[in-house]
Every structure is written in structure tokens, then in C-alpha cells.
Design an enzyme around this catalytic site. Structure first.
Site, PDB file in Angstrom:
ATOM      1  N   SER A   1     -13.138  13.859  -0.778  1.00  9.62           N
ATOM      2  CA  SER A   1     -14.373  13.200  -1.230  1.00  9.62           C
ATOM      3  C   SER A   1     -15.339  14.279  -1.680  1.00  9.62           C
ATOM      4  O   SER A   1     -15.147  15.460  -1.402  1.00  9.62           O
ATOM      5  CB  SER A   1     -15.015  12.419  -0.080  1.00  9.62           C
ATOM      6  OG  SER A   1     -15.719  13.302   0.774  1.00  9.62           O
ATOM      7  N   ASP A   2     -16.384  13.914  -2.363  1.00 11.50           N
ATOM      8  CA  ASP A   2     -17.457  14.866  -2.610  1.00 11.50           C
ATOM      9  C   ASP A   2     -18.339  14.888  -1.357  1.00 11.50           C
ATOM     10  O   ASP A   2     -18.126  14.128  -0.400  1.00 11.50           O
ATOM     11  CB  ASP A   2     -18.249  14.491  -3.871  1.00 11.50           C
ATOM     12  CG  ASP A   2     -18.995  15.701  -4.433  1.00 11.50           C
ATOM     13  OD1 ASP A   2     -19.138  16.703  -3.715  1.00 11.50           O
ATOM     14  OD2 ASP A   2     -19.439  15.644  -5.604  1.00 11.50           O
TER      15      ASP A   2
END
Ligand code: BGC
Length: 767
Positions: free
Chosen positions: A289-290
């Protein structure tokens, strides 16, 4: 390490013994990996598996409000799969030792970092690199970055950023390759190759992480992190190709974007992360994920931390950056049957595979060489290359009366708030650059001119009118001290300096943090206070060269009409100052070409060359025609088109010749043009090939880049440039998202940019 290595050896031996000798080497390698990971996973508890999915920060550099806590305790408990933003072999070795000696299963960690455009030797920002159109050079910047980063302990980079961006208000245009899927894909491929090399197991290669998947560059209104909503047609034909190119090039990991896509955040978008990425593209690396992308889905309105973490995992998210949603809720979700063990296992396996592919189970300390850190970072060869690379990225936008190159003689007045700032030279995301030791433009000009010219500096104006705005645009050590004098006093002083000089170099534009993450602008002009300074300098009657610092296309219509010479220098990295001086003094002939359209004003945005024709196109050369697709107050033309860039010499293009008027399925035709250097100095030219599909089952763009070649020509020299066009080059995703080439007429254009082209045409036959 010892335990990990021992397990590896035994399992590898067993795996080898049971494999038939006849298997292909790749299969054998895959089988070995599977056997090793199966063995390891058989020993892992659910907690340990979930621990592998947790990515924490180890350093100070963060891009969100959350920071990781009790990192050491978590590593010992097997609750950390990787750390990012921790550097140097010493610190990384210490952390790795905790994982390898202190945790039950001795599993080594990944060490990530945003190595975006170089490491300590920084290179031009990605948008600038794209302006070089020089693929071997761009690949080499990634190679050098990987060498330096791996010498400093890093084995995973959050790069390349391949988001197509057509809205210069979005600050992150600086981090990508611009507006075009063909150019963007070519760059995506070479970046992955440069980082990962031919063998990820080598100690000087690092794993790439393609980001931000997907469509992050299409944020509404250019406001960072904003929603995207896009037709499948546009997605497949224009925005997805660079991600796919990076995946096809073997990128080991991919980062989901923050934005939601047609209603579902990318972080939990099953269609995106599983159907497209895994099923359609066959991606076999892992998805991260960011920064807090998982927990941010609470704000997106998708539920509480447990719910959003479950959604992300089931959609195909494998590693949670900083949110700790996976770490703290997945076990509960498993007990409640909201996620399955198979979901957790699948993610865990992918993380372990990445570690295996990097060779971390063989040697978890392979990137922890103090010796390499001393000898392979900021080497003279890297610095030399950084200077050369930077000089290839500058775009000469205007050069009336041969104002440039400058003579190394007389007095040169360097004026502007960006003229003497070291910290602003490397550009956004140069997190490892030594900002204090990066020469300012003033230092660069002095070094290159030597004692032949007298270089004087005057700040001329503050960066921005408003002090708070200036503070927000100069974060992360990029401060430009504000001058307490009044604007008027500063201008009077600058004009005095200009009047005593033979030529004025105005170093204006944006500070490096006025682009990049969370640096969107609704006004994309040179800040007003600097414009007023520029107007005053022009009034002196001295020749003025605008050296434009920017991380995005700026709306510089007034400047383009009033300043005789404009050199767009973006942000050029560690050696930018010398490189700018090299080009200003003509030691290097500029050859950069815009990878993104420069608009006349912000109201034209989004503006890009590869647009559709509409049913009411504006006739060529017209400004306004009633009931046509246009504006009352501005023409449809860009200020500077995609692909545009001048040289100190001139190039003449002959007509386009095709080897045949028809193309058979499976065949190719050749498009040729002769390019001549008609000026008086050697220069490089990027020859660009575009096509247009004249009749399609869906409407097609008026031009699409399909090839380019960067050539070098001596004065008077001519070269024939040939492009091979095959049916594959004419394919696109149709209304059913089938990748097809449709028989019929095609136009071929060749030229120095997307506007000034010569054309021919051919017919694609049925068979
Ligand atoms: C950015 C990513 C970056 C990450 C880690 C995020 O805010 O969007 O591009 O890789 O932070 O630093």
C-alpha cells in the site's frame, strides 16, 4: 543469518534432489524457491505470517502524520516484514540482526527507500529525465542509483513512478515521465532494468516498486490524493500502459495509489489489484500500500480499521505501509471468518518470495558493506555522469537573436531568488542528497566561467509574496531565507546590478518543494513577485535569459512573448549548477524536448497532444469559430507542444517516405526521413514518429507517439532516420477492451515535436 542460511541449504538440497534433471532451469529455480518457502511457512504461526505483511518506517522521513513505534520490539516479535527510510550499512545491519538473531524464525527484512532520481548522487527529477528522451542514459541513472543505494544498505526502491499526468496543477507531475503512454512505457522499462539489473541476487541490484497503481496522475482538479473517475477506454489506452510495461519488464513489486478509482480506493480495489494486475497481466511480485493507504480508507468512508484492512487483503493487497491495520486486525478477522488463512498465506508467500529473489535468505547482510558505502557512493564517475545527464534534460524554449549561448566574458548578472540556493538544486524527493553540498547556480556559473567572466549575484525578490506560502513551498530543508526589504527596494537594487552587467541571467520559477507530493497549485504561473522583478529587469534593455526552475509545466505566456531566451532547467540534481552553466555557455548544446505540454493558461488544462478530434474540431490556424470546440478567450494551441525543444543549431526535416503504401497483417513498413543539421554547431535531435488511425470502431486520438530516435549531427551533416512500423504498433483497446489493429487508413507523421510534422499515409490491409 546462520539459522536462515542453514534452513535454506537443507531445503535447497532436498528440493534439488527431488527434481527431475530434465526440468528447465527457470522451473528448477521456481521449484527451489517454492520448496524453501513451503518449508518456512509450515513453521510460521498466523501471527508471524501477518507480521511479514507489516511495513514500518525506520527513519525520520515520513510523508504522513503517522509514524511507526516500538519498531525494535515488533521486529523481535516477528511483526515486521520490512522497514523503509533507514539507511547506512551500520544501522541496517543492526536492524537486520534483530530480525535474524532476535526473532523466532530468523526471517530477514526488506529495507526500502524512496530512491527516486538517484541516491546521494542525485539526478534530474523524473520529469526532467523524461525530457532527455535518452533511454540508455535514463537506465544508467537507475543503475547508479541502485549501486549507491545498495551500497548504503537499501534493497528495495519505491520507484519508478509511472503515473501519466496531464494536469500540471498536480505537483507530482514532477515525479513521473509526463503525459504520454509510449514515452512513459519506454522509461518504465528502462528504469526497472536499471534498478533490478539482470539478476536481483547481485549485491548491487535492488527491487523496483512501480507506483502508484493506478491512475494517481488523473486526480480531479490536480489536487493531490483526489478522486479519479475514468472510462475503461482511456484507462487501457492511455493510463495503464506504463504500469504494464514495468510489470512486463519484471518489476518485483507495485505500490497501490491513494486515490479512489470509480468509487473504490486502489488500496482495496479487487478489480485493479487482482483482475487486472494478476489475472490479465500475470504479475507475480507483491503489492504494497502507499503510506497509511490502508487506514486512510476509514476517511474514504469504507469502514473501521478492521473492515478496511480485510477489504484490502481480500482485494489483493499484500503489505501494509505504516497503517498497522493488517498487524492489528487480521487475526481477529480470521477468527470471525472475514478473511481466510489462504488470503493471509498468499500475501505472506509473496513477501517471502521477494526476500528469496533478493537472496536475503542466503545472506541477509549482503547490502551491509561499510567498504562499499565508502567507495561506491558519490564517486567522481557518478558525479560526472550526473552533470552530463542533467545537461541533456534542459529544454531551450526560446532563443531570439542567438541570445544564448553566453560568452565567457564581461559581467553577467545572476538575479533571482533561485540563483543562490544550494538546497533547491536537487529537486523534490532527493531525500538522500546532501543539500548543503550541492552547488548553487551562482557557484556553478563561477566555476565554469572561471576568471573569464565576472559573475555578480542579486536576489532581486523573495520567492513568493506571501511568507506562509513560501514556508509551505520550501519544506524539508529547502528554505530560501526571506529578505526583509520591501519589494520595491529589492527591485531597485537588482536593476542597479543588471544595469552594470552585459547580460542578465534571471533564475526564477518554483522552489523544488513547490512541486512533488502534496504540492498542487491552482495558479501555475511564475509567482507574481518574481514576474514583477522580471519585468523590471527587461526594462533595463539588457539581454535577459530566463533560467526557469520548475517541476511542472508553467503557464509562461507573458514570458514567452517578452523574454528573448528561456532555458527550462527543471531541477537537475547534485550537479545541476555545473550542467546549467555548461549549457548557458555553450559547452553543451541543449537537446531536451518537453515530455508534457506547456499550456498558455491554466484554463486550458488538461491539455495534451494526443487528444480526440471531437465532432467539431477547430480548423487549423483558427482561434475562435462559433459552434466549434474552442474557447472565447484563448486559442486551442498549447504554448509549447509535447516534444518541443530548440537547439543552438537548426535541424531541417525532409519529407516522409514510406517503403509501401500498404501494410499486411504480420508485415512491417519503414518510414524514413532525412534530417540535416543546417546550423554551425554539433547538436542532438530527437526525431519523433506519430501515427493517426483515421477510421476506427471507436474515436482515436489525432496523434499518438509510436517511435523516437535521438541522433547526433555535425554541422552540415544529414542522416536518414528509419522507423519500422508493425501491426502491433497500431493496436489499441477497442470498446470490448480487446487489443486490436483495425484495417484502414493511417497517417504517419515525423518531426521535431508533436506539432511541426511532415506526413504521409498508408493502408492497413485486412490480411
Ligand atoms: C508517497 C509514495 C512514497 C511513500 C513512502 C507516500 O506518501 O505517495 O510515493 O513512496 O510515501 O515514502
Amino acid at each position: 543469518m546462520k539459522r536462515a542460511a542453514a534452513i535454506w541449504c537443507i531445503t535447497a538440497l532436498l528440493a534439488t534432489a527431488t527434481q527431475a534433471q530434465t526440468k528447465r532451469p527457470a522451473q528448477t529455480e521456481k521449484a527451489k524457491m517454492d520448496a524453501y518457502i513451503n518449508g518456512l511457512m509450515a513453521k510460521m504461526t498466523v501471527d508471524e505470517k501477518i507480521g511479514q505483511l507489516n511495513l514500518v518506517t525506520g527513519g525520520e522521513a515520513t510523508t504522513g502524520a503517522a509514524v511507526s513505534t516500538d519498531v525494535e520490539g515488533k521486529i523481535r516479535k516477528g511483526q515486521v516484514g520490512g522497514i523503509f527510510s533507514l539507511t547506512t550499512p551500520g544501522r541496517i545491519r543492526k536492524a537486520q540482526e534483530i530480525a535474524v538473531n532476535g526473532s523466532r524464525l530468523h526471517i530477514p527484512m526488506l529495507f526500502g527507500q524512496d530512491v527516486i532520481h538517484g541516491y546521494k548522487t542525485s539526478f534530474p527529477i523524473p520529469l526532467a529525465l523524461a525530457a532527455s528522451w535518452d533511454m540508455p542514459m535514463i537506465e544508467h541513472t537507475a543503475r547508479v542509483a541502485a549501486t549507491e543505494a545498495s551500497a548504503d544498505g537499501i534493497n528495495w526502491t519505491f520507484s519508478p513512478m509511472v503515473d501519466i499526468a496531464r494536469d500540471p496543477r498536480w505537483g507530482r507531475v514532477a515525479e513521473g515521465s509526463g503525459e504520454d503512454p509510449y514515452l512513459g512505457s519506454a522509461i518504465a522499462r528502462v528504469m526497472v532494468k536499471g534498478y533490478q539489473g539482470d539478476d536481483l541476487k547481485k549485491a548491487n541490484t535492488i527491487m523496483a516498486c512501480v507506483k502508484h497503481f493506478a491512475l494517481y496522475g488523473a486526480a480531479e482538479a490536480g489536487r493531490d490524493y483526489n478522486t479519479t473517475d475514468m472510462s475503461p477506454n482511456r484507462m487501457y489506452n492511455e493510463y495503464l500502459p506504463p504500469y504494464k510495461a514495468a510489470v512486463d519488464a519484471g518489476a518485483g513489486s507495485i505500490m497501490a495509489s491513494f486515490n479512489d478509482i470509480n468509487g473504490t480506493p486502489a488500496t482495496a480495489n479487487k478489480w485493479l489489484l487482482t483482475d487486472v494486475l494478476r489475472k490479465q497481466w500475470g504479475f507475480n511480485g507483491f503489492v504494497v500500500s502507499d503510506y497509511t493507504g490502508v487506514s486512510e480508507m476509514i476517511e474514504h468512508g469504507l469502514g473501521n480499521l478492521q473492515q478496511v484492512s480485510g477489504l484490502a487483503l481480500k482485494a489483493g493487497m499484500n503489505m501494509d505501509m505504516v497503517s498497522e491495520g493488517f498487524l492489528t486486525t487480521l487475526k481477529k478477522s480470521l477468527a470471525e471468518k472475514k478473511v481466510s488463512l489462504a488470503d493471509i498465506d498468499a500475501a505472506c508467500r509473496l513477501i517471502l518470495q521477494a526476500k528469496y529473489k533478493l537472496g536475503l535468505f542466503d545472506d541477509p547482510y549482503k547490502y551491509c558493506s561499510e567498504e562499499r558505502a565508502k567507495t561506491e557512493i558519490l564517486t567522481p564517475a557518478h558525479l560526472k555522469f550526473s552533470r552530463e545527464a542533467a545537461s541533456q534534460t534542459f529544454v531551450l524554449l526560446k532563443n531570439d537573436n542567438k541570445t544564448l549561448p553566453l560568452k565567457k566574458a564581461g559581467t553577467i548578472a545572476l538575479i533571482g531568488p533561485l540563483g543562490n540556493s544550494r538546497a533547491n538544486m536537487p529537486g523534490t524527493w532527493a531525500v538522500n542528497a546532501d543539500l548543503g553540498n550541492t552547488p548553487s547556480l551562482l557557484e556553478g556559473l563561477k566555476a565554469v566561467a572561471g576568471d573569464k567572466a565576472n559573475i555578480v549575484y542579486n536576489m532581486g525578490s523573495n520567492l513568493l509574496d506571501d511568507a506562509t506560502e513560501q514556508k509551505n513551498g520550501t519544506m524539508f530543508g529547502r528554505e530560501i531565507p526571506r529578505d526583509a526589504r520591501s519589494e520595491q527596494d529589492m527591485i531597485i537594487d537588482a536593476v542597479r546590478t543588471a544595469e552594470k552587467a552585459d547580460v542578465v541571467v534571471a533564475a526564477l520559477g518554483e522552489s523544488s518543494e513547490m512541486s512533488g507530493e502534496s504540492s498542487s497549485r491552482s495558479n501555475i504561473q511564475i509567482p507574481a513577485i518574481q514576474q514583477r522583478l522580471l519585468a523590471a529587469l527587461l526594462k533595463t534593455g539588457k539581454p535577459v535569459v530566463l533560467v526557469l526552475f520548475t517541476g511542472r509545466p508553467l503557464a509562461i505566456k507573458w514570458e514567452s512573448e517578452n523574454v528573448p531566451a528561456i532555458l527550462n532547467v527543471w531541477f537537475g540534481g547534485t550537479q545541476a549548477a555545473y550542467a546549467i552553466a555548461d549549457v548557458l555557455f555553450g559547452d553543451v548544446n541543449p537537446s531536451g524536448k518537453l515530455p508534457i505540454t506547456f499550456p498558455q493558461n491554466v484554463g486550458q488544462v488538461p491539455i495534451y497532444y494526443s487528444h480526440k478530434n471531437t465532432g467539431r474540431p477547430l480548423p487549423d490556424g483558427k482561434w475562435f469559430t462559433k459552434f466549434r470546440s474552442n474557447y472565447l478567450d484563448v486559442s486551442n494551441d498549447p504554448l509549447y507542444p509535447f516534444g518541443f525543444g530548440l537547439s543552438y543549431t537548426n535541424f531541417n526535416y525532409g519529407g516522409v517516405t514510406l517503403s509501401s503504401g500498404t501494410l499486411k497483417n504480420g508485415g512491417t513498413i519503414t518510414a524514413s526521413v532525412t534530417v540535416t543539421n543546417t546550423g554551425d554547431r554539433e547538436g542532438k535531435e530527437t526525431v519523433q514518429l506519430y501515427t493517426r488511425d483515421m477510421v476506427g470502431s471507436i474515436s482515436r486520438p489525432v496523434k499518438e507517439l509510436k517511435g523516437f530516435q535521438k541522433i547526433s549531427l555535425k554541422p552540415g551533416e544529414s542522416k536518414g532516420v528509419k522507423f519500422t512500423i508493425s501491426v502491433n504498433d497500431l493496436k489499441f483497446y477497442n470498446a470490448d477492451l480487446k487489443y486490436v489493429a483495425e484495417p484502414g487508413e493511417f497517417k504517419v507523421f515525423i518531426g521535431p515535436n508533436s506539432r511541426d510534422v511532415k506526413e504521409s499515409h498508408f493502408t492497413l490491409l485486412d490480411r
